[in-house]
Design an enzyme around this catalytic site. Structure first.
Site, short mmCIF file in Angstrom:
data_model
loop_
_atom_site.label_atom_id
_atom_site.label_comp_id
_atom_site.label_asym_id
_atom_site.label_seq_id
_atom_site.Cartn_x
_atom_site.Cartn_y
_atom_site.Cartn_z
N HIS A 195 51.86 72.82 43.88
CA HIS A 195 50.81 73.66 44.45
C HIS A 195 51.28 74.49 45.64
CE1 HIS A 195 51.18 70.14 46.87
NE2 HIS A 195 50.51 70.75 47.84
N ASP A 196 52.53 74.31 46.07
CA ASP A 196 53.06 75.07 47.21
C ASP A 196 54.03 76.15 46.76
OD1 ASP A 196 51.76 73.50 49.10
OD2 ASP A 196 53.42 72.07 49.23
N ASP A 209 47.54 61.73 46.53
CA ASP A 209 48.24 62.22 47.72
C ASP A 209 47.89 61.35 48.92
OD1 ASP A 209 49.85 64.46 48.87
OD2 ASP A 209 49.03 65.49 47.10
N GLU A 216 57.42 63.17 49.30
CA GLU A 216 57.77 64.58 49.52
C GLU A 216 58.71 64.58 50.72
OE1 GLU A 216 55.66 68.86 50.40
OE2 GLU A 216 55.10 67.15 51.60
C1 GLC Z 1 52.72 69.45 52.13
C2 GLC Z 1 51.71 69.94 51.12
C3 GLC Z 1 51.19 71.28 51.54
C4 GLC Z 1 50.52 71.14 52.87
C5 GLC Z 1 51.46 70.48 53.89
C6 GLC Z 1 50.70 70.01 55.07
O1 GLC Z 1 53.85 70.23 52.16
O2 GLC Z 1 52.32 69.95 49.86
O3 GLC Z 1 50.29 71.82 50.61
O4 GLC Z 1 50.14 72.40 53.35
O5 GLC Z 1 52.11 69.36 53.37
O6 GLC Z 1 49.93 68.89 54.72
#
Ligand code: GLC
Length: 568
Positions: free
Chosen positions: A337-338, A115, A275
């Site tokens: 994970h979200d 990440d 993402e």
């Molecule tokens: C992304 C991650 C999430 C996080 C957010 C802020 O959406 O997947 O888990 O809370 O970014 O970094």
């Protein structure tokens, strides 16, 4: 038949045009390190734990890993709040552990992406600690600072967790921007020094041997010039409004990604998987189009946003496949994970857990695009009920809970809703066995274990050759050795039927036909033309005794799925 002829004609052209690449053929597995495997008995997963489980991942057949953040972090957002980009958080181990992990994964034939969390840092990052000290220090412009406007926040932007996206800093006598929690200040990407620092940091990770990055909030780095108010829909009385249209896909973002690609990634032959929120397929092409040289892959939230509605899933897959055909590469994913657990949202975890979990994985591994799945999906891990507010550990969910209770909603109803959509669902410890704490740790884990671990766990499923685990392993093997499932054309088969669904994937050698019953009741459909041949061979089915084809009709049991191969 028509479909099939059309497919093979097209495929001849495609084979020439579609360049092969490891990330197109990869089967990605997301590891959420806190919850994967705890090697030192502190209740938290760690890198040595992941190293121990690499042979497990090899046996399952995955070929690439996406590791959620392992950087040093105060863990306000479980690592998505980085306080030092060049250290491993002691919870997870050391840099030596990381290097060992990369080397072992590579030795086993698995690629690794990590990440990249650079829309924001932690408020404990030394850059922010310095930046907030004064308006003139060396890092003063590393973050987005703004004077108060009429004694208030500079605009009406809401943060992702609710409330204003701006927090007042007493020392600087200014507001700083945080699209997430106040502990996650947004970096100022318009400052060339920020860019230089991040580029250099990325290169250091590439030197450590990673194969690429997953770009957290990858289309949010540049915010609208002048920070205008977010538009308010008529009748919307909320004080703060989510500013998507002013922070996603802003002018300058494509030039930035192009530069990252050229300056940082290309020399290492590394990839980026973005993402990206709030995207149309057309906008998506601007990031991952083959002619763009920005990113290789992007995350499609259109499937997860469908929240279990299969017609929306299949429509999203169709539109994205059409838009991307021969121009860019898709990905496919049902959870991360979200999100909640895929079987709890897209399947019938209560009545047809086994069949529906297998069906979801079949869709994932046969639809067009590189598949990504989250640890535990290979055994059908499911959601768990939250019975009291104390069980909500995630910063976002806690904040949503508090806001909904403050607005007068019934506590039971809020908890029931959050049980379904809570991000913790995806983060409960991996269920390795039916031993205490699901074999994840010898100590009380940081997050409660889903009580279903007694029957949904790796060890039990590995002993049962009909289990979800063995099914997924077979599927992975089929995908690996079936080029049509990777590079083949995609054609939906029954356009107007939303319950019995099917598609064909074809290349010059074969057509793979995949059929699904998205319902908890029996269903039937006329045999598609492409299967009306002696050459049709059933490769895989998720129920023990599929009914034979009679009178040109296919009868499907609840959540049944079949994969056929028709050689040309
Ligand atoms: C992304 C991650 C999430 C996080 C957010 C802020 O959406 O997947 O888990 O809370 O970014 O970094």
């Amino acid at each position: 038949m028509l479909c099939q002829m059309h497919a093979s004609k097209n495929m001849k052209k495609e084979i020439k045009r579609e360049r092969h690449a490891w990330w197109k053929e990869a089967i990605f597995y997301q590891i959420y390190p806190l919850s994967f495997y705890d090697s030192n008995g502190d209740g938290k997963g760690d890198l040595p734990g992941i190293i121990q489980k690499l042979p497990y991942l090899k046996e399952l057949g995955v070929t690439a890993l996406w590791l959620s953040p392992i950087y040093k972090s105060p863990m306000v957002d479980n690592g998505y709040d980085v306080s030092d980009y060049d250290s491993i958080d002691p919870t997870f181990g050391t840099m030596d552990d990381f290097v060992t992990f990369i080397n072992r994964a590579h030795a086993l034939g698995m690629r690794v992406i990590i990440d990249l969390v650079v829309n924001h840092t932690s408020d404990q990052h030394p850059w922010f600690l310095e930046s907030r000290k004064s308006r003139t220090n060396d890092k003063s412009d590393f973050y987005i600072w703004h004077d108060a406007v009429d004694g208030h926040e500079p605009n009406n932007w809401a943060s992702d967790i609710g409330g204003s996206a701006w927090t007042w800093d007493e020392t600087r006598q200014q507001y700083y921007l945080h699209l997430f929690s106040q502990h996650q200040p947004d970096l100022n990407w318009r400052n060339p020094r920020v860019k230089e620092e991040i580029f250099a940091m990325m290169r250091r990770w590439l030197e450590r041997g990673i194969d690429g990055f997953r770009a957290d909030m990858g289309n949010f780095y540049i915010k609208a010039e002048g920070f205008p108010d977010a538009p308010r829909a008529p009748g919307d009385t909320r004080r703060y409004i989510h500013p998507e249209g002013l922070v996603a896909n802003q002018p300058g973002i494509h030039e930035l990604w192009h530069e990252i690609h050229r300056e940082v990634l290309e020399p290492y032959n590394a990839i980026v998987f973005g993402e990206l929120y709030f995207l149309t397929p057309e906008e998506g092409l601007h990031y991952v189009g083959y002619d763009r040289k920005e990113m290789e892959l992007l995350y499609q939230y259109h499937i997860m946003d469908a929240r279990g509605r299969w017609p929306e899933v299949t429509e999203a897959v169709r539109t994205w496949a059409e838009a991307f055909a021969h121009k860019a590469w898709n990905t496919i994913t049902f959870s991360n994970h979200d999100s909640p657990r895929s079987v709890s949202v897209y399947g019938d975890a209560m009545h047809y857990h086994d069949a529906s979990a297998k069906l979801i994985m079949t869709f994932l591994l046969t639809a067009p695009g590189t598949p990504f799945f989250l640890q535990g999906e290979e055994i059908g891990m499911n959601n768990m009920t939250v019975s009291c507010a104390d069980e909500l550990t995630d910063i976002k969910m806690r904040s949503i809970y508090e806001q909904r209770i403050a607005s007068g909603e019934d506590q039971g109803a809020v908890l029931a809703d959050l049980s379904q959509w809570n991000r913790d669902n995806a983060r409960t410890p991996m269920q390795w066995s039916d031993a205490e704490y699901a074999g994840f740790s010898s100590h009380t884990p940081w997050l409660h274990v889903n009580p279903q671990y007694t029957h949904i766990n790796v060890a039990t499923q590995q002993k049962d050759k009909h289990s979800i685990w063995h099914y997924v392993r077979r599927l992975i093997m089929i995908r690996k050795y079936t080029p049509a499932l990777v590079y083949g054309d995609f054609m939906p088969l029954f356009p107007d039927n939303y319950i019995m669904y099917g598609f064909a994937r074809s290349d010059k050698d074969e057509t793979i036909v995949v059929l699904f019953n998205f319902a908890s009741w029996d269903n039937y459909i006329a045999v598609p033309d492409v299967l009306r041949t002696q050459r049709a061979q059933l490769l895989l089915c998720n129920v023990l005794s599929p009914r034979p084809i009679t009178d040109n009709t296919l009868f499907f049991q609840p959540w049944e799925t079949r994969v056929y191969s028709v050689s040309h």
